[in-house]
Motif scaffolding. Sequence first.
Motif, PDB file in Angstrom:
ATOM      1  N   THR A 183      26.474  55.089  88.350  1.00  0.00           N
ATOM      2  CA  THR A 183      25.364  54.791  89.294  1.00  0.00           C
ATOM      3  C   THR A 183      25.337  53.133  89.413  1.00  0.00           C
ATOM      4  OG1 THR A 183      23.838  56.049  87.624  1.00  0.00           O
ATOM      5  CG2 THR A 183      22.977  53.767  88.731  1.00  0.00           C
ATOM      6  N   LEU A 184      24.896  52.782  90.664  1.00  0.00           N
ATOM      7  CA  LEU A 184      24.862  51.392  91.163  1.00  0.00           C
ATOM      8  C   LEU A 184      23.317  50.958  91.320  1.00  0.00           C
ATOM      9  CD1 LEU A 184      25.810  48.622  92.538  1.00  0.00           C
ATOM     10  CD2 LEU A 184      25.939  49.884  94.701  1.00  0.00           C
ATOM     11  N   SER A 191       8.933  41.904  84.166  1.00  0.00           N
ATOM     12  CA  SER A 191       8.816  42.829  85.159  1.00  0.00           C
ATOM     13  C   SER A 191      10.085  43.310  85.753  1.00  0.00           C
ATOM     14  CB  SER A 191       7.849  42.500  86.151  1.00  0.00           C
ATOM     15  OG  SER A 191       6.619  42.201  85.607  1.00  0.00           O
ATOM     16  N   GLU A 192      11.055  42.263  86.062  1.00  0.00           N
ATOM     17  CA  GLU A 192      12.034  42.681  86.697  1.00  0.00           C
ATOM     18  C   GLU A 192      13.126  43.212  85.974  1.00  0.00           C
ATOM     19  OE1 GLU A 192      12.044  38.441  89.903  1.00  0.00           O
ATOM     20  OE2 GLU A 192      13.192  38.787  88.093  1.00  0.00           O
ATOM     21  N   LEU A 193      13.097  42.711  84.738  1.00  0.00           N
ATOM     22  CA  LEU A 193      14.112  43.319  83.628  1.00  0.00           C
ATOM     23  C   LEU A 193      13.500  44.860  83.554  1.00  0.00           C
ATOM     24  CD1 LEU A 193      14.210  40.929  80.721  1.00  0.00           C
ATOM     25  CD2 LEU A 193      15.951  41.701  81.715  1.00  0.00           C
ATOM     26  N   ALA A 194      12.545  45.115  83.450  1.00  0.00           N
ATOM     27  CA  ALA A 194      11.907  46.593  83.296  1.00  0.00           C
ATOM     28  C   ALA A 194      12.505  47.335  84.402  1.00  0.00           C
ATOM     29  CB  ALA A 194      10.368  46.426  82.989  1.00  0.00           C
ATOM     30  N   ALA A 195      12.277  46.765  85.563  1.00  0.00           N
ATOM     31  CA  ALA A 195      12.448  47.715  86.784  1.00  0.00           C
ATOM     32  C   ALA A 195      14.280  47.823  87.089  1.00  0.00           C
ATOM     33  CB  ALA A 195      12.193  46.739  88.219  1.00  0.00           C
ATOM     34  N   VAL A 196      14.951  46.936  86.538  1.00  0.00           N
ATOM     35  CA  VAL A 196      16.403  47.117  86.601  1.00  0.00           C
ATOM     36  C   VAL A 196      16.556  48.029  85.497  1.00  0.00           C
ATOM     37  CG1 VAL A 196      18.572  46.102  86.369  1.00  0.00           C
ATOM     38  CG2 VAL A 196      16.838  45.001  87.371  1.00  0.00           C
ATOM     39  N   ARG A 197      15.996  48.054  84.400  1.00  0.00           N
ATOM     40  CA  ARG A 197      16.415  49.091  83.208  1.00  0.00           C
ATOM     41  C   ARG A 197      16.078  50.470  83.552  1.00  0.00           C
ATOM     42  NH1 ARG A 197      13.371  46.533  79.669  1.00  0.00           N
ATOM     43  NH2 ARG A 197      15.015  45.245  78.768  1.00  0.00           N
ATOM     44  N   ASP A 198      14.800  50.562  84.354  1.00  0.00           N
ATOM     45  CA  ASP A 198      14.351  51.997  84.913  1.00  0.00           C
ATOM     46  C   ASP A 198      15.572  52.765  85.664  1.00  0.00           C
ATOM     47  OD1 ASP A 198      11.678  53.540  85.269  1.00  0.00           O
ATOM     48  OD2 ASP A 198      12.869  53.579  86.996  1.00  0.00           O
ATOM     49  N   ALA A 199      16.128  51.809  86.414  1.00  0.00           N
ATOM     50  CA  ALA A 199      17.268  52.170  87.142  1.00  0.00           C
ATOM     51  C   ALA A 199      18.685  52.615  86.553  1.00  0.00           C
ATOM     52  CB  ALA A 199      17.234  51.387  88.548  1.00  0.00           C
ATOM     53  N   LEU A 200      18.910  52.002  85.605  1.00  0.00           N
ATOM     54  CA  LEU A 200      20.324  52.390  85.031  1.00  0.00           C
ATOM     55  C   LEU A 200      20.395  53.552  84.169  1.00  0.00           C
ATOM     56  CD1 LEU A 200      21.127  48.413  84.241  1.00  0.00           C
ATOM     57  CD2 LEU A 200      22.222  49.888  85.835  1.00  0.00           C
ATOM     58  N   PRO A 201      21.458  54.018  83.873  1.00  0.00           N
ATOM     59  CA  PRO A 201      21.716  55.093  82.742  1.00  0.00           C
ATOM     60  C   PRO A 201      21.763  54.414  81.609  1.00  0.00           C
ATOM     61  CG  PRO A 201      23.721  54.667  84.110  1.00  0.00           C
ATOM     62  CD  PRO A 201      22.852  53.730  84.651  1.00  0.00           C
ATOM     63  N   SER A 202      21.697  55.384  80.506  1.00  0.00           N
ATOM     64  CA  SER A 202      21.733  55.052  79.137  1.00  0.00           C
ATOM     65  C   SER A 202      23.355  55.159  78.683  1.00  0.00           C
ATOM     66  CB  SER A 202      20.892  55.811  78.383  1.00  0.00           C
ATOM     67  OG  SER A 202      19.498  55.579  78.490  1.00  0.00           O
TER      68      SER A 202
END
Length: 213
Positions: free
Chosen positions: A127-128, A27-38
């Motif tokens: 992005t941060l 869950s935490e991985l998915a949340a951080v992934r959601d906020a980071l650019p590709s």
Amino acid sequence: MPVVTPFEEHTDRYDRWFERHDAAYESELAAVRDALPSVSAEAVVEIGVGSGKFAAPLDIGLGVDPSRAMLDRARERGVTTIQGVAEAVPLRDDSVAAAALVTTICFVDDVARTLAEARRVLVPGGTLAIGFVDRKSPLGERYRENQGSNPFYRDATFVAVPDLLDAMGNAGFVDLGTVQTLFGEPASMDEPDPVASGWGDGSFVVVSGRVPD
């Protein structure tokens, strides 16, 4: 002084938490992934990379941490590592497209200086993303109640979402956003929780912002 000793002495215990709470970890991985650019792995740094439990699956190529034991573990997971602290990141100005701090902001000595350093190393438009357990969430309250008995959190200063949003705004970040997850007790989760916008319901929150172009 950076909080190093518990991470040097309990590296295996740190990793075991994520193994025992796999659904919460995902869950935490998915949340951080959601906020980071590709962007490419080489263009992203995790400040406070720890053992690389987030950097490796998130394809973050560079990690900074004060703990040698943690850096060794992150290196084993394929992360290029540099020893350093969040308040003096050993990278050039405008050198990365994205930066992450995951379960790290509660351990830094100076939040404002940490945010200033993150902005310095980010390119314009970079992005941060900061992932953390919200101080005012049920999990955050429990961590604070049991703080003295936990070697990792004994010296932590937990952060509330409004305070971090204010600090990021003061540091010059724009387009601030939040996502959240962990809506229940990590130990009782059988599958990952969803990632939702906003904050106030989930215990794990990712606050993100962008350096102005």
